[in-house]
Write an enzyme that holds these catalytic residues in place. Structure first.
Site, short mmCIF file in Angstrom:
data_model
loop_
_atom_site.label_atom_id
_atom_site.label_comp_id
_atom_site.label_asym_id
_atom_site.label_seq_id
_atom_site.Cartn_x
_atom_site.Cartn_y
_atom_site.Cartn_z
N GLY A 1 1.00 -1.46 -0.23
CA GLY A 1 -0.18 0.21 0.21
C GLY A 1 0.49 0.87 0.29
O GLY A 1 0.50 2.87 -0.05
N GLU B 1 3.79 -7.00 1.56
CA GLU B 1 4.08 -7.11 0.73
C GLU B 1 3.47 -6.21 -0.50
O GLU B 1 2.40 -5.72 -0.87
CB GLU B 1 2.60 -8.17 0.21
N ARG C 1 4.05 -1.25 -5.82
CA ARG C 1 3.76 -0.04 -6.52
C ARG C 1 4.97 0.60 -5.95
O ARG C 1 5.80 0.33 -6.86
CB ARG C 1 2.27 1.15 -6.18
N ARG D 1 -4.57 3.31 -16.10
CA ARG D 1 -4.78 4.45 -14.49
C ARG D 1 -5.56 5.24 -14.78
O ARG D 1 -6.26 5.90 -14.13
CB ARG D 1 -3.16 4.14 -14.11
N TYR E 1 -8.56 5.24 -12.64
CA TYR E 1 -8.93 6.25 -11.15
C TYR E 1 -8.06 7.71 -11.41
O TYR E 1 -7.69 8.70 -10.36
CB TYR E 1 -7.61 5.33 -10.67
N CYS F 1 -10.17 4.44 -28.95
CA CYS F 1 -11.82 4.43 -30.43
C CYS F 1 -12.62 5.19 -29.16
O CYS F 1 -13.54 4.61 -28.85
CB CYS F 1 -12.30 3.70 -31.24
N1 LLP Z 1 -1.49 -7.40 -0.61
C1 LLP Z 1 -2.49 -7.29 -0.82
C2 LLP Z 1 -3.42 -8.35 -0.87
C3 LLP Z 1 -2.83 -6.50 -2.13
O1 LLP Z 1 -4.75 -6.56 -2.46
C4 LLP Z 1 -2.06 -5.63 -2.95
C5 LLP Z 1 -3.03 -4.85 -4.40
C6 LLP Z 1 -0.93 -5.30 -2.35
C7 LLP Z 1 -0.35 -6.44 -1.47
C8 LLP Z 1 0.06 -5.00 -2.98
O2 LLP Z 1 -0.56 -3.35 -3.04
P1 LLP Z 1 0.58 -1.79 -3.33
O3 LLP Z 1 1.55 -1.73 -2.81
O4 LLP Z 1 0.87 -2.15 -4.59
O5 LLP Z 1 0.13 -0.78 -2.99
N2 LLP Z 1 -4.48 -1.35 -10.10
C9 LLP Z 1 -3.82 -0.58 -9.16
C10 LLP Z 1 -3.85 -0.71 -7.68
C11 LLP Z 1 -4.79 -2.18 -7.07
C12 LLP Z 1 -3.73 -2.83 -5.91
C13 LLP Z 1 -4.41 -4.25 -5.77
N3 LLP Z 1 -3.87 -4.81 -4.28
C14 LLP Z 1 -4.14 0.87 -9.53
O6 LLP Z 1 -3.15 0.97 -10.52
O7 LLP Z 1 -3.47 2.23 -8.69
#
Ligand code: LLP
Length: 423
Positions: free
Chosen positions: A245, A283, A286, A321, A325, A353
């Site tokens: 996150g 985990e 991003r 994205r 978003y 398109c």
């Molecule tokens: N752990 C779990 C259970 C998750 O669902 C996610 C992301 C992460 C870890 C990793 O989160 P991060 O560190 O990447 O924030 N497609 C969207 C983002 C969807 C995130 C889904 N879950 C975007 O492009 O912003």
């Protein structure tokens, strides 16, 4: 000759402007790469990817030795990225059978693969258990029943975590917020004790602890502390997975928390609330990959009506994205980097398109011309991951750059690929 200019945070760590005024990453001139490999293309700064992996791993181990960093592989699921992060000693989180297959293929130790998902299929559960994944994260009572059933059929006792929704809202886009009570993910705080009890009584499940992930692209650290506090209300467990996150800079003026600052807050909260003994997993997706990568496009047309429309050879097929978003990106001309931020207001439009296929609004480009190369930094997370073939557009290659050399790790899709599944 121009003076060396340092590039803002959205750009990969090795990005510089060379003597010709071109953007260079990993010692490779991006205008030259565009003509060698074509556009659009994702360019990954391999040294930066490795450095971020080390910052997470060493940073977490220094603060809490009994720990592991899992690559949230949904952010950039391609074999070369899995392989580099496995080499750097990370573990891996997968959210489907497909991601599991990629992670296994790239050489992750199955015991350090963690399976997630709110709607895992029975075959996915069986594939994961047969492969010997370390932990399965249970998301609901039905998921619990099905995990138990598959473990029973395979004659196993499967290590599991239960995902808890801590009723904490981080400030982010609704579509990527997951900690609120009304989330499709996890057990609510009221439901969690019963589910934990039910799982602990199963002969086929071994409950190691709890998981939570409150959302993505979080730029404020306070919600992470609140989530840890909520988990602490459910009792003490040997293992906690505190999710991903951490947000990143998409725009030059954004100042996300550094990896070290994030770990300081998260681990202090865990020590205070969950005790010093637990094993801690995180985990990130991003924050590992987003800023390692940029996308190269070639300008096809420039149209001036009420706005100046600069249209390129990609768009919503390689970066969903902005449409999903409202995400914003920096944009620059790779061959005239010293003009960055100046010039007329433009809209960077994709080739698809739909009027909504816009990569960036409110940008400035200095006299952009067809044939010039445009870059958007910070496309490593959820770019390649969510790419698609709308309008029959082949998906771009992924190209690693390091030490002045470029290597294609995912080739460009072909028209034959587009018809490959047609029967
Ligand atoms: N752990 C779990 C259970 C998750 O669902 C996610 C992301 C992460 C870890 C990793 O989160 P991060 O560190 O990447 O924030 N497609 C969207 C983002 C969807 C995130 C889904 N879950 C975007 O492009 O912003």
């Amino acid at each position: 000759m121009h003076p060396t200019v340092s590039l803002p945070d959205p750009y990969p760590a090795t990005a510089t402007i060379n003597a010709a005024g071109h953007l260079e990453v990993g010692g490779c001139d991006l205008v030259a790469l565009a003509s060698e490999f074509g556009t659009p293309a994702y360019i990954v700064d391999e040294a930066d990817l490795r450095a971020r992996a080390r910052a997470f791993r060493a940073g977490l181990a220094d603060r809490h030795p009994d720990s592991d960093v899992l690559f949230a592989s949904k952010a950039f699921p391609c074999s070369a990225v899995y392989r580099v992060l496995a080499e750097e000693g990370l573990a891996c989180d997968v959210a489907s059978g497909g991601e599991l297959a990629l992670a296994l293929g790239a050489g992750f130790d199955p015991a350090r693969i963690y399976l997630h998902g709110n709607a895992k299929s029975l075959p996915e559960l069986a594939e994961a258990m047969r492969a010997g994944v370390g932990q399965i994260v249970i998301d609901s009572l039905d998921d619990l029943d099905r995990t138990e059933r598959v473990a029973g059929e395979l004659g196993r006792r499967q290590a599991v975590l239960l995902r808890v929704t801590p009723d904490v809202r981080g400030e982010t886009h609704d579509a990527i917020s997951t900690g609120q009570a009304d989330s499709k993910f996890g057990f609510g705080l009221a439901e969690a004790p019963g589910a934990i009890d039910r799982a602990q009584r199963s002969p086929h499940l071994h409950v190691l602890g709890l998981h939570c992930h409150i959302g993505s692209q979080l730029l404020d650290l306070a919600p992470f502390e609140r989530a840890v506090a909520a988990l602490a209300e459910l009792g003490r467990f040997p293992v906690y997975n505190l999710g991903g996150g951490l947000g990143v800079a998409y725009l030059a003026d954004q100042r996300p928390p550094a990896i070290a600052a994030y770990l300081d807050v998260l681990i202090a909260a865990a020590h205070a609330r969950l005790g010093p003994e637990a094993r801690l997993l995180i985990e990130p997706g991003r924050a590992l990959v987003a800023n390692t990568t940029l996308t190269l496009y070639e300008i096809q047309t420039v149209k001036r009506n009420v706005s100046t429309w600069v249209a390129v050879d990609g768009g919503m097929s390689d970066n969903l994205r902005p449409m999903l978003y409202g995400s914003r990106y920096e944009v620059a001309l790779a061959g005239r980097m010293h003009s960055a931020g100046s010039g007329e207001p433009c809209v960077l439009a994709g080739k698809h398109c739909e009027s909504g296929d816009v990569i960036a609004r409110d940008i400035r480009l200095a006299d952009p011309r067809p044939g010039e190369i445009v870059v958007t930094p910070a496309t490593g997370a959820y770019g390649h991951a969510m790419a698609n073939n709308y309008n029959g557009v082949p998906r771009p290659p992924v190209i690693f750059v390091a030490g002045g050399k470029a290597r294609v790790v995912v080739r460009r899709e072909t028209y034959a690929d587009l018809a490959a599944r047609d029967v």
